[in-house]
Design a protein around this motif. Structure first.
Motif, PDB file in Angstrom:
ATOM      1  N   LEU A 254      28.346  44.518  41.950  1.00 52.63           N
ATOM      2  CA  LEU A 254      28.386  43.110  41.566  1.00 52.63           C
ATOM      3  C   LEU A 254      29.817  42.607  41.486  1.00 52.63           C
ATOM      4  CD1 LEU A 254      25.530  42.819  38.922  1.00 52.63           C
ATOM      5  CD2 LEU A 254      25.495  42.328  41.365  1.00 52.63           C
ATOM      6  N   ARG A 255      30.754  43.479  41.157  1.00 54.51           N
ATOM      7  CA  ARG A 255      32.161  43.050  41.163  1.00 54.51           C
ATOM      8  C   ARG A 255      32.596  42.697  42.578  1.00 54.51           C
ATOM      9  NH1 ARG A 255      33.019  47.419  37.401  1.00 54.51           N
ATOM     10  NH2 ARG A 255      34.160  48.664  38.934  1.00 54.51           N
ATOM     11  N   ARG A 256      32.148  43.491  43.554  1.00 52.84           N
ATOM     12  CA  ARG A 256      32.512  43.185  44.937  1.00 52.84           C
ATOM     13  C   ARG A 256      31.890  41.852  45.364  1.00 52.84           C
ATOM     14  NH1 ARG A 256      31.353  46.619  50.551  1.00 52.84           N
ATOM     15  NH2 ARG A 256      33.235  45.886  51.594  1.00 52.84           N
ATOM     16  N   GLN A 257      30.613  41.668  45.054  1.00 54.06           N
ATOM     17  CA  GLN A 257      29.966  40.410  45.405  1.00 54.06           C
ATOM     18  C   GLN A 257      30.681  39.236  44.752  1.00 54.06           C
ATOM     19  OE1 GLN A 257      25.800  40.091  44.312  1.00 54.06           O
ATOM     20  NE2 GLN A 257      25.832  37.875  44.539  1.00 54.06           N
ATOM     21  N   LEU A 258      31.012  39.391  43.469  1.00 50.36           N
ATOM     22  CA  LEU A 258      31.623  38.290  42.738  1.00 50.36           C
ATOM     23  C   LEU A 258      33.020  37.973  43.258  1.00 50.36           C
ATOM     24  CD1 LEU A 258      30.659  36.530  40.395  1.00 50.36           C
ATOM     25  CD2 LEU A 258      31.914  38.016  38.837  1.00 50.36           C
ATOM     26  N   MET A 259      33.786  38.994  43.666  1.00 55.68           N
ATOM     27  CA  MET A 259      35.136  38.744  44.175  1.00 55.68           C
ATOM     28  C   MET A 259      35.089  37.983  45.494  1.00 55.68           C
ATOM     29  SD  MET A 259      38.290  39.208  43.206  1.00 55.68           S
ATOM     30  CE  MET A 259      38.555  40.690  42.224  1.00 55.68           C
ATOM     31  N   TRP A 260      34.197  38.389  46.385  1.00 59.34           N
ATOM     32  CA  TRP A 260      34.079  37.657  47.647  1.00 59.34           C
ATOM     33  C   TRP A 260      33.531  36.247  47.408  1.00 59.34           C
ATOM     34  CZ3 TRP A 260      36.454  38.184  51.969  1.00 59.34           C
ATOM     35  CH2 TRP A 260      36.819  39.441  52.458  1.00 59.34           C
ATOM     36  N   THR A 261      32.607  36.102  46.455  1.00 58.79           N
ATOM     37  CA  THR A 261      32.096  34.764  46.142  1.00 58.79           C
ATOM     38  C   THR A 261      33.208  33.886  45.595  1.00 58.79           C
ATOM     39  OG1 THR A 261      29.919  35.711  45.661  1.00 58.79           O
ATOM     40  CG2 THR A 261      30.342  33.491  44.854  1.00 58.79           C
ATOM     41  N   ALA A 262      34.066  34.474  44.763  1.00 59.03           N
ATOM     42  CA  ALA A 262      35.208  33.717  44.240  1.00 59.03           C
ATOM     43  C   ALA A 262      36.094  33.218  45.376  1.00 59.03           C
ATOM     44  CB  ALA A 262      36.016  34.592  43.284  1.00 59.03           C
ATOM     45  N   PHE A 263      36.325  34.086  46.361  1.00 58.86           N
ATOM     46  CA  PHE A 263      37.138  33.685  47.510  1.00 58.86           C
ATOM     47  C   PHE A 263      36.476  32.536  48.269  1.00 58.86           C
ATOM     48  CE2 PHE A 263      38.029  34.115  52.080  1.00 58.86           C
ATOM     49  CZ  PHE A 263      39.404  33.956  52.075  1.00 58.86           C
TER      50      PHE A 263
ATOM     51  N   VAL B 201      42.910  35.666  44.856  1.00 58.09           N
ATOM     52  CA  VAL B 201      41.756  36.501  45.191  1.00 58.09           C
ATOM     53  C   VAL B 201      41.982  37.196  46.528  1.00 58.09           C
ATOM     54  CG1 VAL B 201      39.284  36.508  45.667  1.00 58.09           C
ATOM     55  CG2 VAL B 201      40.185  35.120  43.794  1.00 58.09           C
ATOM     56  N   ALA B 202      42.609  36.517  47.475  1.00 59.35           N
ATOM     57  CA  ALA B 202      42.888  37.152  48.763  1.00 59.35           C
ATOM     58  C   ALA B 202      43.746  38.401  48.573  1.00 59.35           C
ATOM     59  CB  ALA B 202      43.578  36.164  49.698  1.00 59.35           C
ATOM     60  N   LYS B 203      44.729  38.321  47.702  1.00 55.26           N
ATOM     61  CA  LYS B 203      45.587  39.474  47.455  1.00 55.26           C
ATOM     62  C   LYS B 203      44.815  40.606  46.773  1.00 55.26           C
ATOM     63  CE  LYS B 203      49.789  36.674  47.168  1.00 55.26           C
ATOM     64  NZ  LYS B 203      50.839  36.109  46.278  1.00 55.26           N
ATOM     65  N   ARG B 204      43.902  40.250  45.846  1.00 60.78           N
ATOM     66  CA  ARG B 204      43.087  41.282  45.202  1.00 60.78           C
ATOM     67  C   ARG B 204      42.151  41.942  46.205  1.00 60.78           C
ATOM     68  NH1 ARG B 204      41.307  37.760  39.908  1.00 60.78           N
ATOM     69  NH2 ARG B 204      43.262  37.926  38.730  1.00 60.78           N
ATOM     70  N   LEU B 205      41.508  41.136  47.043  1.00 61.37           N
ATOM     71  CA  LEU B 205      40.596  41.686  48.048  1.00 61.37           C
ATOM     72  C   LEU B 205      41.341  42.573  49.040  1.00 61.37           C
ATOM     73  CD1 LEU B 205      38.313  38.590  48.776  1.00 61.37           C
ATOM     74  CD2 LEU B 205      37.558  40.796  47.850  1.00 61.37           C
TER      75      LEU B 205
END
Length: 744
Positions: A545-554, A569-573
């Motif tokens: 869910l963290r992965r889903q949420l990070m991409w959704t944030a982007f 977020v791009a830098k975190r991803l």
């Protein structure tokens, strides 16, 4: 698939990986957070009296069992395992591998232990009947053979040749039809008279069983009748029961061209069942045959279900409430489940059976009712009256289950519910509905307090119940962080396309944790892209869910134009997504917000696995492997996103708005305005191409917008067709136009 060997400005190596559509085999199975027709797997938990939340959509067998459990009628370990076996068969076809049954496996293990010198044997445990694979040898026969082998190995410890002979004979009984070898008289040398008699008794039973399995029903009947008449035979009681079982098996196996159990017009068929019923009456009337009363009752239920269904289901309402009936309980509950689907109301029942019948009617959900509200109110009124009269726990459960928050009598029910311990059989059902009603009445603090009385260990292995209570805790959460913790559900089961479902046996620790639909509806409009990124970087949520949420944030920041969050977020991803690292760092390094937003939009156009919306249930990004392909558009899967409807209602919450609530509202409005992903991409691509006609990324954006129309949300739209025309009109000689011969 070929890799694209094209180099363009901006570093699109990640996006130029294979992008051809890949169709997936259609599978209608979907995750279920709360099971409807059955309790959670494994059903042994329910059989042991840990009922979880009992609800009206459960099948009659489970409701009747829950009733007797809440009434304090014990279920012994001897009764529990047959219950589980019968219940599992209610939800799935006969096991594809009958050799995996516990009885079969135990027989093989014991056989190897008592006769290790013999070569392995393969019992013929099933047969083909009317295009279906059905058991030839039931599990109880394998269990009985294992018990006998263990007993004989001890009794004949000084005569291993006798044990070997018995095992060889049993291999013949369980194997393809063959005549038992003649007994070797030399084996009686040095053997006591008592042991010789046991040897003869064992052989006589094996001969009878062999005839039974080889469809020699007259021979089997004669043999079993002789054993039943012998006062000395250790198989006297069992043989008396097997006389009836032979009649039943002959009736079933001789039926041609019809479903075995459903014909009630064939005179020969019915006469054989009637004879079996007569024999069973005799068995059950004899105290000396008490050892086989349980299987005899089970067989009687099967017979009477076919002989006189109009009255038998009424009798079963009494039988299923009797304690200590052994394996019969499974058969009688199973047949009650079958018969009450079409049965009319029984008149003149004994008081306990009448109460069970009334409770089943009060609990049952009726999804196809013409007046569901009126029917629910009638169920509630009846249950409330019964509870006030009897104070019995099942009626408190029924009243709470059917109550609406404003119904008369609810305060009295809530007061009574507070006295029920969560650890009692009805405790979790009572706690859940009490919290539901308190919340509905506006007593939010009382609802929170009631939910807090349920220890986590009571629901940890009951996913459906845990998810129901999480939903209630979510509804009364004090703040956003608490809501996020309760937003995660565990899969309880999978909904199958067929009428059967395989037990969901994945260990709880290995099951996916997913956002619930209610959580998404409640939280998605209230979360900014920035807040999503922060939550994804924390440890409240599981990795998937963290992965889903990070991409959704982007994606959300990209649609909303939040430049700071796009960069952050791009830098975190880039740290966790090696395949996208170059593109993410490249866009974060662009000189202007306009450039960064377009680079992010262009990236999104090539990532069907990424969505600007949160998704409930299983999602493509649930796979946390860093090499997961984000560029593949897939049939029967989510590709990009469908926009929220402008008029969609947002569930209310019981916590104050956070300081970023205005930003969340603006982003939600931007997402609503953007709409479905395909027309959104098309508008972005056309606008950029019009403003930057010589930018080499312009035809790429148009190509990606058109390609997205194959499986993205908003396929046959005006915007997609306009992007197609613009691409071919202004960039018709490029490879991007040539790769796009049509719009979907």
């Amino acid at each position: 698939m070929k890799k694209l060997l094209i180099t363009v400005t901006g570093g699109l190596a990640f996006l130029l990986a294979p992008t051809e559509a890949r169709a997936c085999a259609y599978d209608s199975a979907g995750p279920v957070f709360v099971t409807s027709s059955h309790p959670d797997w494994p059903l042994s938990t329910f059989a042991a009296g840990r009922l979880g939340v009992v609800h009206g959509s459960m099948r009659t067998a489970y409701l009747a069992f829950a009733y007797r459990t809440m009434m304090g009628i014990p279920t012994t370990p001897e009764e529990q395992q047959p219950l589980v076996t019968r219940w599992e068969l209610m939800h799935q076809a006969l096991p594809e591998h009958l050799s995996l049954t516990p009885g079969f496996q135990r027989w093989l293990a014991v056989r190897k232990q008592v006769a290790p010198q013999l070569p392995e044997a393969s019992p013929e445990h099933s047969r083909q009947v009317q295009y279906a694979q059905v058991p030839r040898i039931q599990g109880d026969a394998f269990q009985r053979a294992a018990n006998t082998a263990t007993d004989l190995a001890q009794a004949w410890k000084k005569h291993p040749a006798l044990v070997e002979e018995w095992v060889r004979n049993q291999d013949t009984v369980f194997g393809p039809c063959a005549i038992l070898p003649e007994p070797d008289p030399r084996l009686d040398e040095g053997v006591s008279a008592q042991q010789q008699a046991r040897r003869r008794d064992e052989r006589a039973y094996q001969e009878a069983a062999s005839r039974f399995y080889c469809d020699d029903y007259p021979g089997a009947l004669s043999s079993f009748q002789k054993l039943a008449a012998s006062q000395e035979s250790p198989y006297r009681a069992l043989a008396a029961y097997l006389v009836a079982r032979t009649h039943v098996r002959q009736a079933l196996m001789e039926k041609k061209g019809e479903y075995h159990f459903e014909s009630r017009e064939d005179a020969v068929f019915l006469s054989r069942l009637s004879e079996a019923d007569r024999v069973l009456d005799g068995v059950l009337a004899s105290p000396e045959l008490r050892s086989v009363h349980a299987p005899a009752r089970g067989l009687r239920s099967l017979v009477r279900y076919r002989l006189r269904p109009k009255t038998w289901h009424c009798e079963l309402l009494s039988h299923v409430l009797e304690p200590g009936t052994g394996t019969a309980l499974a058969s009688e509950l199973g047949d009650l489940d079958l018969m009450l689907r079409e049965a009319s109301t029984c008149e003149g029942l004994p008081a306990p059976a009448e109460a069970l019948q009334a409770w089943l009617h009060a609990m049952k959900d009726t999804p196809y009712s013409a007046a569901p509200d009126a029917e629910r109110r009638a169920q509630y009124d009846g249950a409330l009256a019964r509870w006030k009269k009897t104070a019995h726990l099942p009626w408190l459960v029924a009243s709470l289950s059917k109550a609406t928050p404003d119904a008369p009598g609810v305060p009295e029910l809530l007061a009574a519910s507070a006295k029920v311990a969560p650890s009692s059989p009805a405790g979790l059902t009572v706690a859940y509905h009490a919290a539901r009603l308190l919340h509905g009445r506006g007593e939010v603090e009382a609802a929170r307090a009631r939910l807090a009385t349920v220890p986590a260990e009571l629901t940890r292995d009951l996913p459906s119940t845990d998810n129901l209570l999480r939903e209630e805790r979510l509804a009364v959460a004090r703040d956003l962080d608490e809501a996020m913790r309760e937003a995660v559900n565990i899969i309880a089961d999978y909904e199958m396309s067929s009428s059967y479902s395989e037990p969901y046996t994945t260990p709880l620790a290995e099951r996916p944790r997913l956002f619930s639909p209610r959580a998404v509806a409640m939280l998605e409009p209230r979360l900014t892209a920035k807040r999503m990124g922060e939550l994804a970087a924390g440890n409240i949520l599981p990795p998937a869910l963290r992965r889903q949420l990070m991409w959704t944030a982007f994606a959300r920041a990209t649609v909303a134009g939040d430049d700071a969050t796009i960069q952050a977020v791009a830098k975190r991803l880039a740290e966790t997504e090696p395949k996208a690292k170059a593109e993410l760092l490249a866009l974060a390094g662009k000189p202007t917000p306009e450039e960064r937003q377009f680079e992010a939009q262009l990236l999104l156009m090539g990532l069907p696995a990424v969505s600007a919306r949160l998704h409930a249930g299983e999602d493509r990004l649930a796979n946390t492997h860093p090499n997961l392909s984000l560029t593949m558009d897939m049939s029967y899967h989510r590709n990009w996103w469908c926009g929220p409807k402008p008029d969609a209602s947002v569930p209310s919450v019981h916590f104050e708005d956070t300081s970023d609530a205005p930003d969340a509202a603006r982003e939600w409005k931007a997402l609503q305005d953007a709409g479905n992903s395909v027309p959104y991409f098309a508008r972005v691509a056309i606008a950029w191409a019009q403003a930057h006609p010589d930018d080499p990324r312009s035809p790429i954006a148009l190509f990606r917008a058109v390609r997205a129309s194959k499986r993205g949300c908003g396929q046959a739209t005006r915007e997609a067709r306009e992007a197609f025309r613009y691409l071919h009109k202004h960039y018709g000689k490029t490879s991007w136009a040539k790769r796009t011969p049509y719009v979907y």
